[in-house]
Design a protein around this motif. Structure first.
Motif, mmCIF file in Angstrom:
data_model
loop_
_atom_site.group_PDB
_atom_site.id
_atom_site.type_symbol
_atom_site.label_atom_id
_atom_site.label_comp_id
_atom_site.label_asym_id
_atom_site.label_seq_id
_atom_site.Cartn_x
_atom_site.Cartn_y
_atom_site.Cartn_z
ATOM 1 N N ALA A 75 -13.287 20.434 41.516
ATOM 2 C CA ALA A 75 -13.266 20.856 43.249
ATOM 3 C C ALA A 75 -14.886 21.065 43.837
ATOM 4 C CB ALA A 75 -12.393 21.014 43.569
ATOM 5 N N SER A 76 -15.877 21.610 42.971
ATOM 6 C CA SER A 76 -16.707 22.091 43.090
ATOM 7 C C SER A 76 -17.945 20.859 42.626
ATOM 8 C CB SER A 76 -17.567 23.112 42.259
ATOM 9 O OG SER A 76 -17.269 22.901 40.949
ATOM 10 N N LYS A 77 -17.542 20.215 41.954
ATOM 11 C CA LYS A 77 -18.199 18.232 42.104
ATOM 12 C C LYS A 77 -18.437 17.369 42.889
ATOM 13 C CE LYS A 77 -18.887 19.709 36.361
ATOM 14 N NZ LYS A 77 -19.230 19.280 35.192
ATOM 15 N N GLU A 78 -17.591 17.603 43.885
ATOM 16 C CA GLU A 78 -17.143 16.669 44.674
ATOM 17 C C GLU A 78 -17.461 16.773 45.852
ATOM 18 O OE1 GLU A 78 -12.742 16.032 44.040
ATOM 19 O OE2 GLU A 78 -12.761 14.611 42.342
ATOM 20 N N ALA A 79 -17.433 18.506 46.148
ATOM 21 C CA ALA A 79 -17.819 18.257 47.903
ATOM 22 C C ALA A 79 -18.186 19.855 47.979
ATOM 23 C CB ALA A 79 -16.850 18.020 47.930
ATOM 24 N N PRO A 80 -19.184 19.975 48.629
ATOM 25 C CA PRO A 80 -19.777 21.446 48.745
ATOM 26 C C PRO A 80 -18.987 22.619 49.529
ATOM 27 C CG PRO A 80 -20.560 19.913 51.183
ATOM 28 C CD PRO A 80 -19.383 19.337 49.852
ATOM 29 N N ARG A 81 -18.881 23.527 49.135
ATOM 30 C CA ARG A 81 -17.324 24.384 49.969
ATOM 31 C C ARG A 81 -18.282 25.621 51.228
ATOM 32 N NH1 ARG A 81 -18.414 25.394 44.363
ATOM 33 N NH2 ARG A 81 -18.750 27.575 45.322
ATOM 34 N N PRO A 82 -17.630 25.008 52.157
ATOM 35 C CA PRO A 82 -18.500 25.596 53.405
ATOM 36 C C PRO A 82 -18.076 27.495 53.743
ATOM 37 C CG PRO A 82 -16.430 24.046 54.386
ATOM 38 C CD PRO A 82 -16.654 23.473 52.517
ATOM 39 N N VAL A 83 -19.146 27.453 53.896
ATOM 40 C CA VAL A 83 -18.056 29.336 54.449
ATOM 41 C C VAL A 83 -17.769 29.014 55.441
ATOM 42 C CG1 VAL A 83 -18.969 30.366 54.840
ATOM 43 C CG2 VAL A 83 -19.894 29.677 52.976
ATOM 44 N N ARG A 84 -15.878 29.390 55.966
ATOM 45 C CA ARG A 84 -15.677 29.313 58.184
ATOM 46 C C ARG A 84 -15.449 30.384 57.977
ATOM 47 N NH1 ARG A 84 -13.648 24.504 58.125
ATOM 48 N NH2 ARG A 84 -13.773 22.606 56.275
ATOM 49 N N PRO A 85 -15.365 30.872 59.173
ATOM 50 C CA PRO A 85 -15.037 32.404 59.235
ATOM 51 C C PRO A 85 -13.384 32.195 59.733
ATOM 52 C CG PRO A 85 -15.445 31.469 61.559
ATOM 53 C CD PRO A 85 -15.799 30.295 60.231
ATOM 54 N N LEU A 86 -12.694 33.042 59.503
ATOM 55 C CA LEU A 86 -11.135 33.391 59.323
ATOM 56 C C LEU A 86 -11.115 32.742 60.705
ATOM 57 C CD1 LEU A 86 -10.211 37.519 58.217
ATOM 58 C CD2 LEU A 86 -10.132 35.520 56.991
ATOM 59 N N GLN A 87 -11.875 33.157 61.648
ATOM 60 C CA GLN A 87 -10.525 32.728 63.354
ATOM 61 C C GLN A 87 -10.661 30.962 62.959
ATOM 62 O OE1 GLN A 87 -13.435 34.164 62.377
ATOM 63 N NE2 GLN A 87 -12.794 36.061 63.913
ATOM 64 N N ASP A 88 -11.577 30.240 62.474
ATOM 65 C CA ASP A 88 -11.880 28.306 61.944
ATOM 66 C C ASP A 88 -9.765 28.544 61.152
ATOM 67 O OD1 ASP A 88 -13.784 28.454 63.401
ATOM 68 O OD2 ASP A 88 -14.777 27.766 61.378
ATOM 69 N N TYR A 89 -9.566 29.117 60.253
ATOM 70 C CA TYR A 89 -8.192 28.777 59.652
ATOM 71 C C TYR A 89 -7.044 29.333 60.629
ATOM 72 C CZ TYR A 89 -11.124 29.195 55.599
ATOM 73 O OH TYR A 89 -11.681 28.323 54.051
ATOM 74 N N HIS A 90 -6.974 30.091 61.285
ATOM 75 C CA HIS A 90 -6.226 31.020 61.991
ATOM 76 C C HIS A 90 -6.046 29.700 63.520
ATOM 77 C CE1 HIS A 90 -6.875 35.773 60.439
ATOM 78 N NE2 HIS A 90 -6.406 35.067 60.063
#
Length: 263
Positions: A238-253
């Protein structure tokens, strides 16, 4: 049955497919804050209100459909103590916990590992040595490592299984075989980047102790279960296929919604 109002911590043990309850405590466990962050409900606050007489319906607590993943990882102090084995048992050894969140499991697992101070290698040389009952199941893991660009080396028995399944693997000697260079020599020399080592009985665990200890001291990523190795290979991919964005908790909720009744 015991009349607890609020949070209850239950510890289970599974032995030969039978479930035992070890203890039930009327308190919160360390897992509660992590679940609260994943689900978006402050369970400790809710529990306190319930203990004071409020009802769940009044507090807006409802089932939610979770579309993301949260992975909790334990942090261990093994490096600070000499001659300590990293094999886990029933006793509590962790000194802390961290969590990774992502829209898929491999990303969440990878973030949890990094938060715990563990770096998954992107490639290099993988050492594979598993107990007899794990030999068939290790084949797809070794194949995944090859596809990710790893060179495989293995002890004699595991190597025989890999070769029989069309996976090239170099031979590396066990320490107990008395032939140099053995696996610990190669770890010390920086020639190994990934270790998968499962041990069976007590003697096998004693014989492979130096592998686990050297991997720890040399900061070489190691797995002592097939499940961990499978998760690791998925995360590396997964780390090779796409970047890992940083998301705030509010985005998940923000994307959560009540679960449909009966789902």
């Amino acid at each position: 049955e015991i009349g607890v109002v609020g949070l209850t911590n239950v510890q289970f043990a599974v032995h030969r497919r039978q479930v035992f309850i070890l203890e039930v405590n009327p308190r919160a466990s360390r897992t509660v804050p992590y679940v609260s962050k994943v689900v978006g409900i402050p369970f400790a606050k809710v529990a306190a209100r319930v203990m004071a007489g409020a009802r769940l319906g009044e507090l807006g607590v409802e089932e939610r459909e979770i579309r993301h993943y949260g992975v909790k990882e334990a942090v261990f102090p093994f490096k600070k103590f000499s001659n300590v084995d990293v094999i886990l048992g029933p006793e509590m050894k962790s000194t802390g916990e961290v969590m990774g969140m992502g829209l898929d499991f491999p990303t969440a697992f990878l973030k949890a590992q990094e938060a715990a101070g563990t770096r998954l290698p992107a490639g290099g040389r993988a050492f594979v040595s598993v107990r007899e009952e794990d030999k068939a199941a290790v084949v797809p893991i070794a194949q995944a490592l090859v596809e990710l660009g790893f060179e495989i080396v293995a002890t004699e028995g595991t190597r025989r299984t890999l070769l029989a399944n069309g996976i090239e693997a170099g031979l590396v000697h066990k320490v107990v075989e008395g032939v140099r260079p053995h696996i610990v020599d190669r770890l010390e020399a920086g020639e190994i980047d990934f270790v998968l080592n499962t041990a069976g009985d007590r003697k096998a665990k004693q014989d492979s102790y130096s592998i686990r200890r050297t991997s720890l001291i040399r900061n070489v990523f190691y797995c002592t279960t097939l499940e961990a190795a499978h998760a690791a290979t998925r995360s590396i991919r997964a780390s090779k296929e796409a970047p890992r964005p940083v998301r705030p908790l509010q985005d998940y909720h923000r994307g959560l919604r009540p679960a449909a009744l009966g789902s």
